[in-house]
Scaffold this active site. Structure first.
Site, PDB file in Angstrom:
ATOM      1  CG  ASN A 181      -0.396  -0.133   2.499  1.00 37.72           C
ATOM      2  OD1 ASN A 181       0.704  -0.638   2.648  1.00 37.72           O
ATOM      3  ND2 ASN A 181      -1.089   0.338   3.507  1.00 37.72           N
TER       4      ASN A 181
ATOM      5  CE  LYS B 291       7.291 -11.991   0.454  1.00 36.45           C
ATOM      6  NZ  LYS B 291       6.480 -11.264  -0.547  1.00 36.45           N
TER       7      LYS B 291
ATOM      8  CD  GLU C 101       2.272  -0.666  10.878  1.00 38.09           C
ATOM      9  OE1 GLU C 101       1.163  -1.225  11.081  1.00 38.09           O
ATOM     10  OE2 GLU C 101       2.497   0.085   9.920  1.00 38.09           O
ATOM     11  CG  LEU C 102       1.456  -6.906  13.193  1.00 40.42           C
ATOM     12  CD1 LEU C 102       1.207  -7.970  14.237  1.00 40.42           C
ATOM     13  CD2 LEU C 102       2.058  -7.534  11.951  1.00 40.42           C
TER      14      LEU C 102
ATOM     15  CB  CYS D 271      -1.834   0.333   8.403  1.00 45.63           C
ATOM     16  SG  CYS D 271      -0.422   1.401   8.349  1.00 45.63           S
TER      17      CYS D 271
HETATM   18  P1  ADP Z   1      -1.232  -7.463   2.698  1.00 44.95           P
HETATM   19  O1  ADP Z   1      -2.481  -8.194   2.340  1.00 44.95           O
HETATM   20  O2  ADP Z   1      -1.472  -6.101   3.220  1.00 44.95           O
HETATM   21  O3  ADP Z   1      -0.187  -7.527   1.631  1.00 44.95           O
HETATM   22  P2  ADP Z   1      -0.017  -9.627   4.113  1.00 44.95           P
HETATM   23  O4  ADP Z   1       0.275  -9.728   5.559  1.00 44.95           O
HETATM   24  O5  ADP Z   1      -0.834 -10.665   3.476  1.00 44.95           O
HETATM   25  O6  ADP Z   1      -0.657  -8.193   3.978  1.00 44.95           O
HETATM   26  O7  ADP Z   1       1.328  -9.526   3.297  1.00 44.95           O
HETATM   27  C1  ADP Z   1       2.403  -8.696   3.681  1.00 44.95           C
HETATM   28  C2  ADP Z   1       3.697  -9.320   3.200  1.00 44.95           C
HETATM   29  O8  ADP Z   1       3.863 -10.585   3.852  1.00 44.95           O
HETATM   30  C3  ADP Z   1       3.737  -9.615   1.710  1.00 44.95           C
HETATM   31  O9  ADP Z   1       5.041  -9.337   1.232  1.00 44.95           O
HETATM   32  C4  ADP Z   1       3.412 -11.093   1.641  1.00 44.95           C
HETATM   33  O10 ADP Z   1       3.917 -11.750   0.506  1.00 44.95           O
HETATM   34  C5  ADP Z   1       4.101 -11.606   2.898  1.00 44.95           C
HETATM   35  N1  ADP Z   1       3.556 -12.884   3.416  1.00 44.95           N
HETATM   36  C6  ADP Z   1       2.308 -13.379   3.273  1.00 44.95           C
HETATM   37  N2  ADP Z   1       2.188 -14.562   3.897  1.00 44.95           N
HETATM   38  C7  ADP Z   1       3.398 -14.838   4.467  1.00 44.95           C
HETATM   39  C8  ADP Z   1       3.927 -15.911   5.265  1.00 44.95           C
HETATM   40  N3  ADP Z   1       3.186 -16.954   5.601  1.00 44.95           N
HETATM   41  N4  ADP Z   1       5.201 -15.838   5.679  1.00 44.95           N
HETATM   42  C9  ADP Z   1       5.974 -14.761   5.361  1.00 44.95           C
HETATM   43  N5  ADP Z   1       5.548 -13.727   4.598  1.00 44.95           N
HETATM   44  C10 ADP Z   1       4.280 -13.748   4.165  1.00 44.95           C
END
Ligand code: ADP
Length: 457
Positions: free
Chosen positions: A134, A157, A229-230, A263
């Site tokens: 975002n 990543k 940060e969640l 967020c």
């Molecule tokens: P959003 O939907 O806002 O992208 P996510 O938490 O799904 O939020 O994704 C945030 C980041 O975490 C992305 O880079 C995504 O690829 C990564 N991600 C998603 N699932 C996992 C996982 N199980 N382990 C590590 N990274 C993950």
């Protein structure tokens, strides 16, 4: 099943921009190894030199802001002018971290009679940095700068929704930093999962609460350090003596900017019953005038949503609310102009805590209003959430506003304004909105471990 490719899709037209190859297990392990090999030299590079190289990267973000801005608008739909602005601001973020590092990483010396203890702030090792889509450049920067300046090496990543923006960020840092100090892996959850379980020492993450909890679990194998940060479910409390025009304007913009994909979006509004109807009329006007469309159109105030999946989730939250007694004042529909993932700016009222849209993170262009009878009821409802990121309070009585702010269980609270705060202070969530925090001198220290050396004088 592990994906071999990500389809990088332009949400303004549904077309594939590029097929991006996901990093294989071998490539992920190789990236971690390269970061490990580069650690000794980078962590021993004087801060002055690390800062000089980071400053060179900062300059490049300014130079390349139009090119990166275009990548952002193409990959996730943000308004082009905001995307360019975000990229420009990254340079300031890096510079702020350079300044903070001078204080955060200073060796402290303590003495007691004949005993001397030096406290060194030493880097942790290899840090995995995993980010969302975002704010595709500012979120990565907010973790990369403190990690790198503190002397850690990184495997980065980016989100699978913005792989080309992620690659551009990597290319700028990698051009200036020694080989192996920053490494890039591409892919979705499976790649992220492999990375967090690999031989790294720290995970810095911005994203959903769900993935944050997965990361916390994964970190336990080696007691990896974490910063998370969640997201949030930010409440806005509007008291009967509020400046109603100002509050309504903030409600509209705070809920809809970046298509609600922030967020710290305003996610739920609690309005005193005495001004409720007038407030709704003002907000309705603002929502109806909130022009949406392609991010390259200068007159547009919000672009498409990032993906079909995200749009489906938001539309379903709206439908669920209406089915359960909420009133849809305006909007609510998906719009497929040019095959893009647009959604009408939406206003829902007659809501209460039994509606999913008042409790789950929405992350879409919806203004949600609930009527309340008293300040106490508003505070109680605001705190009835596992989230605790941002919040705002609106009242002409500043003292009362500050009293209420202290009662709200959020990390960042604005009184008669958004959460915008003095630079150098942390970006922080309480409860399940985060673990650790981002920014500030103290925030940078999370990317270090204190070590002591003691001797007699
Ligand atoms: P959003 O939907 O806002 O992208 P996510 O938490 O799904 O939020 O994704 C945030 C980041 O975490 C992305 O880079 C995504 O690829 C990564 N991600 C998603 N699932 C996992 C996982 N199980 N382990 C590590 N990274 C993950």
């Amino acid at each position: 099943m592990k994906l071999n490719y990500i389809n990088d899709i332009n949400p303004a037209n549904g077309k594939i921009i590029k097929k991006i190859k996901c990093s294989s297990s071998k490539e992920i392990q190789a990236a971690v190894k390269k970061a490990r090999n580069a650690f000794s030299s980078w962590s021993n590079t004087p801060l002055k030199e690390r800062s000089r190289l980071m400053e060179a990267a900062a300059k490049d973000f300014i130079k390349e802001k139009e090119r990166i801005g275009k990548l952002i608008t193409d990959e996730m739909g943000k308004l082009y002018k905001s995307a360019v602005g975000e990229t420009h601001s990254v340079a300031y973020g890096i510079r702020e971290s350079i300044e903070q590092a001078k204080e955060a990483l200073k060796t402290e010396k303590y003495t007691e009679e004949n005993l001397i203890t030096e406290l060194h702030r030493t880097p942790i090792g290899v840090c995995a940095i995993i980010t969302p889509w975002n704010f595709p450049v500012s979120m990565p920067e907010s973790l990369l700068s403190p990690a790198l300046l503190a002397g850690n090496t990184v495997v980065f990543k980016p989100s699978e929704n913005v792989p080309l923006t992620g690659e551009a960020i990597y290319n700028i840092f990698n051009k200036h930093l020694p080989a192996g100090v920053i490494n890039l892996v591409q892919g979705a959850d499976e790649v992220g999962s492999e990375l967090i379980h690999s031989d790294i020492d720290m995970i810095a993450f911005v994203g959903s609460q769900k993935v944050g909890k997965i990361i916390m679990n994964a970190a336990s194998d080696k007691l990896k350090r974490i910063v998370l940060e969640l997201g949030g479910k930010d409440p806005m409390i509007v008291l009967k003596d509020a400046d109603i025009e100002k509050a309504a304007k903030f409600a509209v913009n705070g809920s809809l900017r970046n298509t609600g994909q922030v967020c710290v979006s305003v996610e739920r509004i609690y309005v005193d019953e005495k001004i409720h109807d007038k407030f709704i009329r003002l907000v309705e006007e603002g929502v109806k005038n909130f022009k949406y469309g392609n991010g390259y159109d200068d007159s547009v105030m919000m672009g498409p949503m990032v993906s079909e999946e995200q749009r489906k989730n938001v539309v379903s939250q709206v439908k669920d609310a209406v089915k359960n007694g909420a009133k849809l004042v305006t909007g609510g529909k998906a719009v497929n102009t040019d095959n893009g993932y647009y959604m009408e700016p939406t206003l829902l009222t007659n809501l209460n805590n039994s509606h999913r849209i008042m409790t789950d993170e929405t992350f879409g262009p919806v203004v949600c209003i609930q009527k309340v009878k008293s300040e106490d009821e508003a505070v109680k409802l605001a705190n009835d959430s596992p989230f605790g990121l941002g919040a705002t309070v609106w009242t002409k009585n500043k003292k009362k506003g500050l009293d209420i702010a202290r009662k709200i269980e959020s990390g960042m609270i604005g009184v008669n304004q958004g959460i915008g705060s003095v630079s150098g202070t942390p970006w922080v969530g309480v409860k399940q909105s985060g673990y650790g925090f981002i920014g500030s001198v103290e925030g940078m220290r999370q990317f270090t471990v204190p070590r002591k050396i003691s001797y007699s004088g």
